[in-house]
Design a protein around this motif. Structure first.
Motif: not given
Length: 175
Positions: A66-88
């Motif tokens: 899951l951390s690898f998947a999160y890193d992939g989403i973070r690298i894609a620069d989708t924005g802070g809101f999407v990152n928070v939604l994924i973690v939540a």
């Protein structure tokens, strides 16, 4: 006569010489434990240790994936809101999956509710693995529920098959 097609024996299991037959209720096997939970024999403790270690290792490996998947989403620069939604989403789904799995060890889960939560439980699989780990530290997961049901069935069977004394016509029938 035995059937060569399906490999069935020519005599039923209850009439084979030298084999003891069990009458009464039989314990329901648990995943990874079979029926060893009844008398805690045949490597029960080793199985509990193995299940605890395996579920914890799987949870750790899952968090790594899951951390690898999160890193992939973070690298894609989708924005802070999407990152928070994924973690939540993963945190909430894992908490709900933990609670659902934990409750399933104490009582039979409702099949309709379980079907409705299938997607949520798939997302929160880390919570289910952790619930399995924590329960296996004290007992086989689901053992308490199965033990209660088995002991109630044995008691009911004992009452039903107890020999009657006295005149049965004077005895009040149970309903």
């Amino acid at each position: 006569m035995s059937s060569d097609d399906n490999g069935t024996p020519d005599t039923p299991a209850s009439s084979r010489p030298g084999e003891a037959t069990q009458s009464g209720p039989r314990p329901e096997p648990l995943r990874f434990f079979g029926t060893t939970w009844v008398d805690h024999g045949e490597g029960y403790t080793a199985r509990r240790i193995g299940v605890a270690a395996g579920s914890l290792a799987l949870a750790a490996a899952s968090c790594l994936v899951l951390s690898f998947a999160y890193d992939g989403i973070r690298i894609a620069d989708t924005g802070g809101f999407v990152n928070v939604l994924i973690v939540a989403m993963f945190a909430i789904c894992s908490a709900l999956a933990f609670r659902h799995t934990w409750d399933g060890f104490a009582r039979r889960p409702d099949s309709e509710r379980h079907a409705n939560l299938r997607g949520l439980l798939a997302i929160g699989f880390v919570g289910s693995l952790l619930a399995y780990f924590f329960r296996s530290l004290t007992e086989a997961p689901g053992e308490r529920l199965h033990r209660q049901e088995y002991e109630a069935a044995v008691e009911k069977y004992g009452r039903r098959t107890a020999r009657r004394t006295g005149n049965p016509s004077k005895k009040r029938r149970e309903r």
